[in-house]
Write a protein that holds these residues in place. Sequence first.
Motif, mmCIF file in Angstrom:
data_model
loop_
_atom_site.group_PDB
_atom_site.id
_atom_site.type_symbol
_atom_site.label_atom_id
_atom_site.label_comp_id
_atom_site.label_asym_id
_atom_site.label_seq_id
_atom_site.Cartn_x
_atom_site.Cartn_y
_atom_site.Cartn_z
ATOM 1 N N THR A 78 0.828 -1.206 0.000
ATOM 2 C CA THR A 78 0.000 0.000 0.000
ATOM 3 C C THR A 78 0.861 1.254 0.000
ATOM 4 O OG1 THR A 78 -1.778 -1.135 1.170
ATOM 5 C CG2 THR A 78 -1.773 1.267 1.270
ATOM 6 N N LEU A 79 1.913 1.251 0.819
ATOM 7 C CA LEU A 79 2.795 2.406 0.871
ATOM 8 C C LEU A 79 3.527 2.601 -0.454
ATOM 9 C CD1 LEU A 79 4.310 1.920 4.441
ATOM 10 C CD2 LEU A 79 2.671 3.659 3.733
ATOM 11 N N GLU A 80 3.976 1.502 -1.035
ATOM 12 C CA GLU A 80 4.686 1.593 -2.311
ATOM 13 C C GLU A 80 3.804 2.171 -3.411
ATOM 14 O OE1 GLU A 80 8.044 -1.356 -3.407
ATOM 15 O OE2 GLU A 80 6.405 -2.541 -2.555
ATOM 16 N N SER A 81 2.567 1.775 -3.418
ATOM 17 C CA SER A 81 1.677 2.199 -4.493
ATOM 18 C C SER A 81 1.411 3.699 -4.470
ATOM 19 C CB SER A 81 0.347 1.446 -4.400
ATOM 20 O OG SER A 81 -0.380 1.843 -3.251
ATOM 21 N N SER A 82 1.674 4.340 -3.333
ATOM 22 C CA SER A 82 1.359 5.760 -3.217
ATOM 23 C C SER A 82 2.598 6.653 -3.177
ATOM 24 C CB SER A 82 0.523 6.010 -1.955
ATOM 25 O OG SER A 82 1.243 5.631 -0.809
ATOM 26 N N ARG A 83 3.772 6.071 -3.379
ATOM 27 C CA ARG A 83 5.010 6.845 -3.325
ATOM 28 C C ARG A 83 5.712 6.859 -4.676
ATOM 29 N NH1 ARG A 83 4.022 10.052 -0.005
ATOM 30 N NH2 ARG A 83 1.996 9.271 -0.524
ATOM 31 N N GLU A 84 6.535 7.853 -4.909
ATOM 32 C CA GLU A 84 7.347 7.921 -6.114
ATOM 33 C C GLU A 84 8.783 7.598 -5.749
ATOM 34 O OE1 GLU A 84 4.829 11.420 -8.413
ATOM 35 O OE2 GLU A 84 6.913 11.748 -7.753
ATOM 36 N N SER A 85 9.427 6.740 -6.541
ATOM 37 C CA SER A 85 10.764 6.266 -6.217
ATOM 38 C C SER A 85 11.833 7.288 -6.585
ATOM 39 C CB SER A 85 11.045 4.953 -6.949
ATOM 40 O OG SER A 85 12.321 4.463 -6.588
ATOM 41 N N ALA A 86 12.831 7.404 -5.658
ATOM 42 C CA ALA A 86 13.985 8.260 -5.945
ATOM 43 C C ALA A 86 15.167 7.799 -5.110
ATOM 44 C CB ALA A 86 13.669 9.717 -5.623
ATOM 45 N N ASN A 87 16.201 7.282 -5.786
ATOM 46 C CA ASN A 87 17.441 6.876 -5.134
ATOM 47 C C ASN A 87 17.219 5.891 -3.995
ATOM 48 O OD1 ASN A 87 18.993 8.579 -6.790
ATOM 49 N ND2 ASN A 87 18.541 10.336 -5.470
ATOM 50 N N GLY A 88 16.416 4.886 -4.224
ATOM 51 C CA GLY A 88 16.211 3.852 -3.212
ATOM 52 C C GLY A 88 15.200 4.222 -2.159
ATOM 53 N N LYS A 89 14.680 5.441 -2.213
ATOM 54 C CA LYS A 89 13.654 5.858 -1.273
ATOM 55 C C LYS A 89 12.406 6.237 -2.054
ATOM 56 C CE LYS A 89 16.527 7.624 2.497
ATOM 57 N NZ LYS A 89 16.750 8.783 3.397
ATOM 58 N N LYS A 90 11.284 6.130 -1.401
ATOM 59 C CA LYS A 90 10.034 6.548 -2.025
ATOM 60 C C LYS A 90 9.476 7.665 -1.159
ATOM 61 C CE LYS A 90 9.245 2.048 -4.041
ATOM 62 N NZ LYS A 90 8.861 2.192 -5.424
ATOM 63 N N SER A 91 9.303 8.818 -1.756
ATOM 64 C CA SER A 91 8.950 9.970 -0.945
ATOM 65 C C SER A 91 7.750 10.708 -1.524
ATOM 66 C CB SER A 91 10.130 10.946 -0.848
ATOM 67 O OG SER A 91 10.500 11.379 -2.137
ATOM 68 N N GLY A 92 7.157 11.517 -0.697
ATOM 69 C CA GLY A 92 6.007 12.299 -1.104
ATOM 70 C C GLY A 92 5.642 13.253 -0.002
ATOM 71 N N ARG A 130 14.498 -6.336 0.305
ATOM 72 C CA ARG A 130 13.140 -6.083 0.798
ATOM 73 C C ARG A 130 12.911 -6.813 2.129
ATOM 74 N NH1 ARG A 130 9.755 -3.758 -2.989
ATOM 75 N NH2 ARG A 130 7.891 -4.695 -2.072
ATOM 76 N N TYR A 131 14.012 -6.896 2.886
ATOM 77 C CA TYR A 131 13.976 -7.568 4.193
ATOM 78 C C TYR A 131 13.099 -6.811 5.185
ATOM 79 C CZ TYR A 131 15.634 -9.377 8.691
ATOM 80 O OH TYR A 131 15.700 -9.911 9.948
ATOM 81 N N ALA A 132 13.197 -5.483 5.135
ATOM 82 C CA ALA A 132 12.448 -4.652 6.073
ATOM 83 C C ALA A 132 12.131 -3.326 5.398
ATOM 84 C CB ALA A 132 13.255 -4.420 7.347
ATOM 85 N N PHE A 133 11.217 -2.579 6.011
ATOM 86 C CA PHE A 133 10.897 -1.246 5.508
ATOM 87 C C PHE A 133 10.726 -0.298 6.681
ATOM 88 C CE2 PHE A 133 6.709 -2.950 6.403
ATOM 89 C CZ PHE A 133 5.973 -1.861 6.853
ATOM 90 N N LEU A 134 10.894 0.977 6.384
ATOM 91 C CA LEU A 134 10.736 2.021 7.385
ATOM 92 C C LEU A 134 9.851 3.106 6.792
ATOM 93 C CD1 LEU A 134 13.616 3.511 9.530
ATOM 94 C CD2 LEU A 134 11.787 4.928 8.655
ATOM 95 N N TRP A 135 8.770 3.429 7.488
ATOM 96 C CA TRP A 135 7.842 4.473 7.044
ATOM 97 C C TRP A 135 7.779 5.561 8.102
ATOM 98 C CZ3 TRP A 135 5.196 6.888 3.473
ATOM 99 C CH2 TRP A 135 4.125 7.710 3.858
ATOM 100 N N GLN A 136 7.948 6.786 7.666
ATOM 101 C CA GLN A 136 7.860 7.933 8.561
ATOM 102 C C GLN A 136 6.993 8.981 7.897
ATOM 103 O OE1 GLN A 136 12.276 8.034 8.701
ATOM 104 N NE2 GLN A 136 12.022 8.189 10.905
ATOM 105 N N GLY A 137 5.806 9.194 8.445
ATOM 106 C CA GLY A 137 4.956 10.192 7.815
ATOM 107 C C GLY A 137 3.558 10.258 8.382
ATOM 108 N N ALA A 138 2.658 10.725 7.543
ATOM 109 C CA ALA A 138 1.274 10.913 7.966
ATOM 110 C C ALA A 138 0.616 9.581 8.280
ATOM 111 C CB ALA A 138 0.499 11.643 6.871
ATOM 112 N N ALA A 139 -0.402 9.640 9.102
ATOM 113 C CA ALA A 139 -1.072 8.418 9.547
ATOM 114 C C ALA A 139 -1.603 7.605 8.390
ATOM 115 C CB ALA A 139 -2.198 8.770 10.526
ATOM 116 N N ARG A 140 -2.168 8.248 7.382
ATOM 117 C CA ARG A 140 -2.763 7.529 6.262
ATOM 118 C C ARG A 140 -1.759 7.317 5.148
ATOM 119 N NH1 ARG A 140 -7.212 4.571 7.492
ATOM 120 N NH2 ARG A 140 -8.608 5.788 8.826
#
Length: 221
Positions: free
Chosen positions: A186-200, A211-221
């Motif tokens: 779900t997070l991937e589908s809503s982010r744009e990729s840049a240099n190994g990170k997906k940001s927005g 793809r062992y682990a992921f880290l998400w920092q941001g808005a609740a939704r």
Amino acid sequence: MLSDSHHALMDKVYRRQRHLYDFTRKFYLFGRDSLIRDLNLAPGERVAEIGCGTARNLIAMARRYPKAQLFGLDASAEMLKTAGAAVERAGYSDRIRLAKGLAEGLSPALFGEAAGFDRVIFSYSLSMIPDWKQALNAGEAALAPGGRIEIVDFGDFAGLPRPVAGLLRGWLALFHVEPRTEILKTLESSRESANGKKSGDAGVLRIFPGRYAFLWQGAAR
């Protein structure tokens, strides 16, 4: 009741493991320190960690952010014994407050508080929470205006050799851990990729090698 059975299960799992938990988990719970470093907490900000375990992360936050207010929730009374002793030993009993409860029932009231949290952290806990969707909903509801959700957890292992991924899943299952691949997708589908990170605008998603682990920092939704 599910709540009673989950409390009992977590106590059974961690009754003995809690004594070795921090030593063993440092070898495979990657990204926790990165999350803590990137919090950039302002003085007085309030942070709740869901599934705080031994309070390892909370103590690290207390050291890095000496004016933050910290709260830890865990389903296991056994884990909280270790957490309470660790917090007292570190000298942070006045800054770290612990409570027993399920993530799905998170609210400031569990700690005798009324104000919401500025950050709600799930550090390798969503993969152990049966109703993880409700846990995320509760985390969002417990946020103050402008608050953020912070997640670090197992990925889908899709970048690892299939036999290795299979072994990992089987091994984690022994500890009642199930990677929540739906969150990552779900997070991937809503982010744009840049240099190994997906940001927005809503936050940043970092995916670890294999793809062992992921880290998400941001808005609740």
